[in-house]
Scaffold this motif. Structure first.
Motif, PDB file in Angstrom:
ATOM      1  N   MET A   1       0.832  -1.200   0.000  1.00 29.81           N
ATOM      2  CA  MET A   1       0.000   0.000   0.000  1.00 29.81           C
ATOM      3  C   MET A   1       0.872   1.257   0.000  1.00 29.81           C
ATOM      4  N   THR A   2       1.947   1.249   0.770  1.00 28.72           N
ATOM      5  CA  THR A   2       2.880   2.378   0.806  1.00 28.72           C
ATOM      6  C   THR A   2       3.509   2.589  -0.570  1.00 28.72           C
ATOM      7  N   ALA A   3       3.916   1.501  -1.202  1.00 28.38           N
ATOM      8  CA  ALA A   3       4.493   1.597  -2.550  1.00 28.38           C
ATOM      9  C   ALA A   3       3.467   2.170  -3.523  1.00 28.38           C
ATOM     10  N   MET A   4       2.216   1.723  -3.431  1.00 27.03           N
ATOM     11  CA  MET A   4       1.168   2.234  -4.310  1.00 27.03           C
ATOM     12  C   MET A   4       0.996   3.740  -4.118  1.00 27.03           C
ATOM     13  N   LEU A   5       0.938   4.180  -2.866  1.00 27.95           N
ATOM     14  CA  LEU A   5       0.767   5.610  -2.593  1.00 27.95           C
ATOM     15  C   LEU A   5       1.920   6.418  -3.183  1.00 27.95           C
ATOM     16  N   CYS A   6       3.143   5.904  -3.024  1.00 29.40           N
ATOM     17  CA  CYS A   6       4.325   6.625  -3.520  1.00 29.40           C
ATOM     18  C   CYS A   6       4.448   6.573  -5.038  1.00 29.40           C
ATOM     19  N   LEU A   7       4.305   5.386  -5.609  1.00 30.04           N
ATOM     20  CA  LEU A   7       4.506   5.227  -7.048  1.00 30.04           C
ATOM     21  C   LEU A   7       3.439   5.938  -7.877  1.00 30.04           C
ATOM     22  N   ASP A   8       2.199   5.900  -7.390  1.00 28.24           N
ATOM     23  CA  ASP A   8       1.103   6.484  -8.155  1.00 28.24           C
ATOM     24  C   ASP A   8       0.758   7.908  -7.748  1.00 28.24           C
ATOM     25  N   GLY A   9       1.438   8.426  -6.712  1.00 27.11           N
ATOM     26  CA  GLY A   9       1.202   9.800  -6.280  1.00 27.11           C
ATOM     27  C   GLY A   9      -0.149  10.029  -5.647  1.00 27.11           C
ATOM     28  N   HIS A  10      -0.724   8.998  -5.035  1.00 29.17           N
ATOM     29  CA  HIS A  10      -2.016   9.169  -4.361  1.00 29.17           C
ATOM     30  C   HIS A  10      -1.835   9.914  -3.045  1.00 29.17           C
ATOM     31  N   PRO A  11      -2.811  10.710  -2.650  1.00 31.69           N
ATOM     32  CA  PRO A  11      -2.743  11.320  -1.321  1.00 31.69           C
ATOM     33  C   PRO A  11      -2.950  10.237  -0.264  1.00 31.69           C
TER      34      PRO A  11
ATOM     35  N   TYR B   1      -6.980  -7.607   7.773  1.00 31.18           N
ATOM     36  CA  TYR B   1      -6.026  -6.506   7.646  1.00 31.18           C
ATOM     37  C   TYR B   1      -6.594  -5.235   8.259  1.00 31.18           C
ATOM     38  N   THR B   2      -5.758  -4.516   8.995  1.00 32.10           N
ATOM     39  CA  THR B   2      -6.120  -3.216   9.556  1.00 32.10           C
ATOM     40  C   THR B   2      -5.385  -2.135   8.773  1.00 32.10           C
ATOM     41  N   ILE B   3      -6.141  -1.232   8.162  1.00 30.93           N
ATOM     42  CA  ILE B   3      -5.548  -0.147   7.377  1.00 30.93           C
ATOM     43  C   ILE B   3      -4.961   0.886   8.341  1.00 30.93           C
ATOM     44  N   PRO B   4      -3.673   1.200   8.192  1.00 27.03           N
ATOM     45  CA  PRO B   4      -3.085   2.246   9.041  1.00 27.03           C
ATOM     46  C   PRO B   4      -3.691   3.611   8.727  1.00 27.03           C
ATOM     47  N   ALA B   5      -3.622   4.502   9.690  1.00 29.19           N
ATOM     48  CA  ALA B   5      -4.117   5.873   9.509  1.00 29.19           C
ATOM     49  C   ALA B   5      -3.216   6.617   8.522  1.00 29.19           C
ATOM     50  N   PRO B   6      -3.759   7.618   7.821  1.00 23.87           N
ATOM     51  CA  PRO B   6      -2.928   8.413   6.913  1.00 23.87           C
ATOM     52  C   PRO B   6      -1.697   8.998   7.603  1.00 23.87           C
ATOM     53  N   SER B   7      -1.852   9.441   8.845  1.00 22.41           N
ATOM     54  CA  SER B   7      -0.711  10.016   9.567  1.00 22.41           C
ATOM     55  C   SER B   7       0.380   8.968   9.799  1.00 22.41           C
ATOM     56  N   THR B   8       0.002   7.706   9.946  1.00 22.98           N
ATOM     57  CA  THR B   8       0.991   6.642  10.121  1.00 22.98           C
ATOM     58  C   THR B   8       1.781   6.431   8.833  1.00 22.98           C
ATOM     59  N   PHE B   9       1.096   6.539   7.695  1.00 21.15           N
ATOM     60  CA  PHE B   9       1.814   6.451   6.419  1.00 21.15           C
ATOM     61  C   PHE B   9       2.794   7.615   6.308  1.00 21.15           C
ATOM     62  N   GLN B  10       2.339   8.834   6.632  1.00 31.12           N
ATOM     63  CA  GLN B  10       3.188  10.022   6.495  1.00 31.12           C
ATOM     64  C   GLN B  10       4.377  10.007   7.451  1.00 31.12           C
ATOM     65  N   ARG B  11       4.145   9.613   8.686  1.00 30.12           N
ATOM     66  CA  ARG B  11       5.210   9.682   9.696  1.00 30.12           C
ATOM     67  C   ARG B  11       6.108   8.455   9.729  1.00 30.12           C
ATOM     68  N   THR B  12       5.587   7.297   9.318  1.00 29.77           N
ATOM     69  CA  THR B  12       6.344   6.064   9.508  1.00 29.77           C
ATOM     70  C   THR B  12       6.646   5.325   8.209  1.00 29.77           C
ATOM     71  N   HIS B  13       5.607   4.872   7.511  1.00 32.80           N
ATOM     72  CA  HIS B  13       5.804   3.962   6.378  1.00 32.80           C
ATOM     73  C   HIS B  13       6.482   4.615   5.179  1.00 32.80           C
ATOM     74  N   ILE B  14       6.063   5.813   4.801  1.00 36.37           N
ATOM     75  CA  ILE B  14       6.669   6.487   3.650  1.00 36.37           C
ATOM     76  C   ILE B  14       8.125   6.858   3.934  1.00 36.37           C
ATOM     77  N   PRO B  15       8.444   7.448   5.108  1.00 32.67           N
ATOM     78  CA  PRO B  15       9.868   7.712   5.390  1.00 32.67           C
ATOM     79  C   PRO B  15      10.727   6.441   5.409  1.00 32.67           C
ATOM     80  N   LYS B  16      10.186   5.336   5.941  1.00 34.40           N
ATOM     81  CA  LYS B  16      10.953   4.072   5.936  1.00 34.40           C
ATOM     82  C   LYS B  16      11.210   3.598   4.508  1.00 34.40           C
ATOM     83  N   MET B  17      10.188   3.711   3.642  1.00 39.02           N
ATOM     84  CA  MET B  17      10.363   3.287   2.258  1.00 39.02           C
ATOM     85  C   MET B  17      11.378   4.198   1.565  1.00 39.02           C
ATOM     86  N   LYS B  18      11.312   5.489   1.841  1.00 38.11           N
ATOM     87  CA  LYS B  18      12.266   6.439   1.253  1.00 38.11           C
ATOM     88  C   LYS B  18      13.692   6.078   1.674  1.00 38.11           C
ATOM     89  N   GLN B  19      13.890   5.762   2.949  1.00 36.35           N
ATOM     90  CA  GLN B  19      15.219   5.382   3.440  1.00 36.35           C
ATOM     91  C   GLN B  19      15.706   4.110   2.751  1.00 36.35           C
TER      92      GLN B  19
END
Length: 170
Positions: A48-58, A78-96
């Motif tokens: 899901m994190t990859a999808m958000l990043c690759l496709d530019g979804h908010p 499956y429990t969908i993480p909150a948008p803030s969790t993607f912004q603060r945790t998952h997206i930065p981890k994927m970027k790293q």
């Protein structure tokens, strides 16, 4: 409310005759949600994190009722993480992880074979704000194969002038 909308829509997309049958006792037992450390929870969240990043979804896409319905259909545990969790945790981890992979790739190039070029590219977004999307990429040879990695992408507001592009590059 998602449950109300699901009742109103019925079994959208499920045209089988079995859809109207009563569930068995075994089918009615609700399986517990995955723990955050469960491999399937992690796998879906990474995808899901990859999808958000690759496709530019908010990131607030995950709050949409249709998206929630889709994920409930795909994997009810499956429990969908909150948008803030993607912004603060998952997206930065994927970027790293992407940065580390690129850094390792570049470090593994033989010193006498390093050929690197940087480029920018602009794409008119054709939206109401007349914005443009610019990217900053690196090209390099890995053996005899040309590789390209995007380092940065940003939406710039119009009018896109040389000064606006300069602030993007700096």
């Amino acid at each position: 409310d998602l449950d109300r909308k699901k009742r109103r829509l019925g079994s959208v997309g499920d045209m089988s005759s079995d859809a109207k049958k009563q569930k068995s006792i075994v089918e009615s037992i609700v399986a517990p949600k995955y723990d955050q450390s469960h491999p399937q929870q992690k796998k879906i969240t990474n995808a899901m994190t990859a999808m958000l990043c690759l496709d530019g979804h908010p990131v607030n896409l995950v709050n949409g009722d249709g998206f929630k319905h889709l994920m409930e259909t795909v994997d009810p545990r499956y429990t969908i993480p909150a948008p803030s969790t993607f912004q603060r945790t998952h997206i930065p981890k994927m970027k790293q992880a992407v940065e580390a992979r690129l850094q390792e790739k570049l470090q593994n190039l033989k010193k006498n074979e390093i050929s690197v070029a940087f480029s920018t590219d602009g794409l008119d977004a054709h939206d109401a704000q007349r914005s443009a999307i610019y990217d900053f990429s690196i090209y390099f040879l890995e053996g005899t194969t040309l590789q390209c990695e995007t380092l940065y992408v940003k939406k710039l507001q119009s009018p896109v002038t040389s000064l606006v592009i300069k602030t993007f590059l700096i």
